[in-house]
Design a protein around this motif. Structure first.
Motif, PDB file in Angstrom:
ATOM      1  N   MET A 117      17.512 -52.498   4.501  1.00 36.19           N
ATOM      2  CA  MET A 117      17.062 -52.537   3.108  1.00 36.19           C
ATOM      3  C   MET A 117      15.550 -52.516   2.985  1.00 36.19           C
ATOM      4  SD  MET A 117      19.779 -54.856   1.176  1.00 36.19           S
ATOM      5  CE  MET A 117      19.844 -55.981   2.544  1.00 36.19           C
ATOM      6  N   ALA A 161      13.477 -49.925   0.787  1.00 34.83           N
ATOM      7  CA  ALA A 161      12.423 -50.353  -0.141  1.00 34.83           C
ATOM      8  C   ALA A 161      11.100 -49.652   0.178  1.00 34.83           C
ATOM      9  CB  ALA A 161      12.252 -51.867  -0.069  1.00 34.83           C
ATOM     10  N   ILE A 175      15.488 -52.031  -8.309  1.00 36.15           N
ATOM     11  CA  ILE A 175      16.673 -52.468  -7.560  1.00 36.15           C
ATOM     12  C   ILE A 175      16.331 -53.651  -6.658  1.00 36.15           C
ATOM     13  CG2 ILE A 175      18.364 -51.773  -5.794  1.00 36.15           C
ATOM     14  CD1 ILE A 175      18.894 -50.466  -8.476  1.00 36.15           C
ATOM     15  N   PHE A 176      15.114 -53.652  -6.103  1.00 36.76           N
ATOM     16  CA  PHE A 176      14.780 -54.707  -5.142  1.00 36.76           C
ATOM     17  C   PHE A 176      14.057 -55.913  -5.757  1.00 36.76           C
ATOM     18  CE2 PHE A 176      15.593 -51.178  -2.254  1.00 36.76           C
ATOM     19  CZ  PHE A 176      16.422 -51.803  -1.352  1.00 36.76           C
ATOM     20  N   THR A 177      13.673 -55.796  -7.018  1.00 38.44           N
ATOM     21  CA  THR A 177      13.049 -56.979  -7.630  1.00 38.44           C
ATOM     22  C   THR A 177      13.869 -57.533  -8.782  1.00 38.44           C
ATOM     23  OG1 THR A 177      11.684 -55.672  -9.146  1.00 38.44           O
ATOM     24  CG2 THR A 177      10.714 -56.245  -7.007  1.00 38.44           C
ATOM     25  N   ARG A 178      14.517 -56.665  -9.531  1.00 43.91           N
ATOM     26  CA  ARG A 178      15.310 -57.170 -10.661  1.00 43.91           C
ATOM     27  C   ARG A 178      16.526 -56.284 -10.914  1.00 43.91           C
ATOM     28  NH1 ARG A 178      10.687 -54.790 -11.981  1.00 43.91           N
ATOM     29  NH2 ARG A 178      10.732 -53.218 -13.608  1.00 43.91           N
ATOM     30  N   PRO A 179      17.463 -56.300  -9.966  1.00 43.99           N
ATOM     31  CA  PRO A 179      18.694 -55.530 -10.167  1.00 43.99           C
ATOM     32  C   PRO A 179      19.470 -56.077 -11.360  1.00 43.99           C
ATOM     33  CG  PRO A 179      18.919 -57.027  -8.311  1.00 43.99           C
ATOM     34  CD  PRO A 179      17.488 -57.093  -8.742  1.00 43.99           C
ATOM     35  N   GLU A 202      22.443 -57.651  -6.660  1.00 51.98           N
ATOM     36  CA  GLU A 202      21.609 -58.829  -6.374  1.00 51.98           C
ATOM     37  C   GLU A 202      22.108 -59.516  -5.100  1.00 51.98           C
ATOM     38  OE1 GLU A 202      19.131 -60.511  -8.387  1.00 51.98           O
ATOM     39  OE2 GLU A 202      19.029 -62.142  -6.950  1.00 51.98           O
ATOM     40  N   VAL A 213      21.322 -57.156  -1.962  1.00 52.18           N
ATOM     41  CA  VAL A 213      19.929 -57.007  -1.527  1.00 52.18           C
ATOM     42  C   VAL A 213      19.312 -58.352  -1.116  1.00 52.18           C
ATOM     43  CG1 VAL A 213      19.539 -54.924  -2.897  1.00 52.18           C
ATOM     44  CG2 VAL A 213      18.887 -57.149  -3.840  1.00 52.18           C
ATOM     45  N   THR A 214      19.875 -59.452  -1.617  1.00 51.67           N
ATOM     46  CA  THR A 214      19.368 -60.749  -1.177  1.00 51.67           C
ATOM     47  C   THR A 214      20.096 -61.236   0.077  1.00 51.67           C
ATOM     48  OG1 THR A 214      20.880 -61.888  -2.677  1.00 51.67           O
ATOM     49  CG2 THR A 214      18.635 -61.516  -3.468  1.00 51.67           C
TER      50      THR A 214
END
Lengths: 286, 231
Positions: free
Chosen positions: A241, A245, A268-272, A278, A281-282
């Motif tokens: 990921m 990014a 997508i990587f900060t505020r999906p 979420e 990616v987390t």
């Protein structure tokens, strides 16, 4: 809309792919494509391996001269989708497809589409470097030769240009006649990219191109992707990921054969917007 | 077993430390106000001592956040939380400094503050302490609505602040308070109001952590919650 190993059948109005006159990508106001011209338009695509359905009603617009990353857990269908983009799944027995995939507005599964021409326009780089057991020069010259280019001076120019674009020229220019098999893994992968570039593709599909490479080689491939994006549309499947990014402009998240979320990579990587995205990616599932 | 358990523990550690810092700041606001109003030099000393501890906590927490960013490469809400935590950490440390400034005035003031000042100053400190508590609560609960309430409360604190500046001028002009002590009043009021400003910074960071929206430097209308259709 079934497709057999003999060939796909599409219900869309056929328009022939013209290999000599690649069509200009058309502008779109599709927000998921960020307002950029759409190179590949995947519409309501479902796909089956025999009785097993691998994709469910996937719609995705891949913008021209941008990098689109496909992410998702193993088995989510991202490689299947990638391979559909240049009809690599045609040879899978019992495979069939529903929906349409258009390259510059032309259905790639149309009966009149010549798959060789399609694959020339939509090149592919695989997970493991797969150089031919030939010299470095011959690896790169292979595609243009198949296209009928025999003139040595022209081939030399194509080979040099492709190796330069593949960020490999300076490392191999003095040993072009040596076997590609003796190169390092990272060099082999860049050679495969150079080989793909030699036929001047408009789209490059990359299926986990760095998964077998060390960090330094990975960094070179990622730099290369950055360089290529100004001239080539890139779709990349990656399990990494951080790599998605770093290299992509847009990211599509897939889960169990469905496209759950697609948008600008930074979003997508900060505020999906979807919980599943979420969680993925987390690293809370995957 | 939950995935990335070690990472989750690191995030929980960051959150716990922020809560601890918030508690210390809250106490510092309370004690600094009380030390000034009662001319309690010993209590002022405790506030100063507490601020040194808070400074160390800030450094440790910053290091933990950076380690977590570098080693765990967080994404999405985790990334927003750590980015917000770094800023909130700085805000809390600065709030401690400002409370410390109030407490230090205790050593300079020549007479116990007059009741006309003491009463509204206590009310100002109470309002600011409430903002500190609620901003940290909003963080711990990931409650953007509460954060917005805190953000709105700052207007009331600013109003009290302006009223107290006028009061200090009147006290000075009337000779009710000497110029030296009136200057101390003004400094104390100014420092307390600034703590409220930092609480609003925290509230803005909480909105970012929860919603991914950067709402700094915007009018109230622009930090309204997103509409249901996402527009």
């Amino acid at each position: 809309m079934p497709m057999t190993a003999e060939g796909p059948i599409s219900t869309t109005t056929p328009t022939r792919l013209d290999p000599l006159q690649p069509q200009r990508a058309r502008p779109t106001d599709d927000p998921s494509a960020g307002g950029d011209a759409v190179k590949i338009d995947v519409r309501n695509v479902s796909f089956w391996y025999g009785a097993s359905q691998a994709l469910w009603d996937v719609s995705l617009k891949i913008p021209a001269r941008k990098v689109t990353a496909l992410i998702g857990p193993s088995g989510c269908g991202k490689s299947t989708l990638l391979r559909l983009l240049n009809r690599m799944n045609d040879l899978v027995p019992g495979a069939r497809i529903g929906g349409t995939i258009a390259l510059d507005g032309v259905d790639i599964h149309d009966r009149k589409t010549e798959v060789e021409i399609l694959r020339r326009r939509v090149g592919m780089v695989f997970q493991k470097p797969n150089p031919f057991p030939k010299s470095i020069y011959e690896n790169v010259a292979y595609g243009p030769r198949i296209q009928g280019i025999g003139d040595r001076a022209r081939l030399d120019a194509i080979v040099e240009d492709s190796l330069r674009r593949g960020a490999l020229w300076n490392e191999v220019k003095d040993r072009l006649d040596q076997s590609a098999i003796g190169m390092s893994g990272g060099q082999q992968q860049r050679l495969c990219i150079a080989r793909a570039l030699a036929t001047a593709p408009e789209v490059l599909l990359m299926d986990e191109p760095c998964s077998a490479l060390d960090p330094a080689s990975t960094a070179k491939i990622e730099d290369l992707i950055h360089e290529l994006r100004s001239s080539v549309t890139i779709a990349i499947v990656t399990h990494n990921m951080q790599q998605a990014a770093r290299v992509s402009d847009f990211t599509a998240f897939m889960l169990v054969g469905k496209l759950l979320e697609h948008g600008p990579t930074e979003q997508i990587f900060t505020r999906p917007t979807k919980k599943e995205t979420e969680d993925y990616v987390t690293g809370r599932f995957g | 077993m939950a995935l990335r358990q070690h990472f989750q523990q690191m995030l929980a550690d960051v959150e716990r430390r922020l809560a601890d810092e918030g508690g210390l700041v809250e106490r510092a606001v309370d004690d600094s106000c009380r030390s000034l109003l009662t001319r309690d030099a010993g209590l002022a000393g405790k506030v100063v001592e507490g601020d040194r501890y808070l400074d160390l906590m800030e450094v440790e927490l910053e290091r933990l956040c950076l380690d977590t960013l570098a080693l765990q490469q967080p994404m999405a809400s985790d990334l927003r939380f750590l980015a917000g935590a770094l800023k909130i950490n700085s805000d809390l440390e600065r709030m401690g400094d400002l409370a410390c400034n109030v407490a230090k005035q205790t050593w300079r003031i020549t007479a116990e503050p007059v009741p006309e000042f003491a009463q509204p100053f206590q009310e100002l400190a109470d309002a600011v302490r409430s903002m500190v508590r609620r901003s940290v609560d909003a963080l711990l609960r990931r409650d953007a609505a509460l954060a917005r309430d805190v953000w709105r409360e700052d207007a009331g604190v600013d109003e009290r602040f302006r009223g107290m500046l006028d009061l200090c001028m009147r006290l000075m002009k009337s000779g009710r308070t000497g110029v030296e002590d009136a200057t101390i009043y003004v400094a104390a009021v100014r420092n307390m109001e600034r703590i409220g400003d930092h609480a609003t910074n925290i509230a803005e960071d909480v909105v970012f952590i929860v919603e991914g929206r950067i709402v700094r430097h915007n009018a109230e209308a622009r930090i309204a919650p997103p509409s249901p259709d996402g527009v």
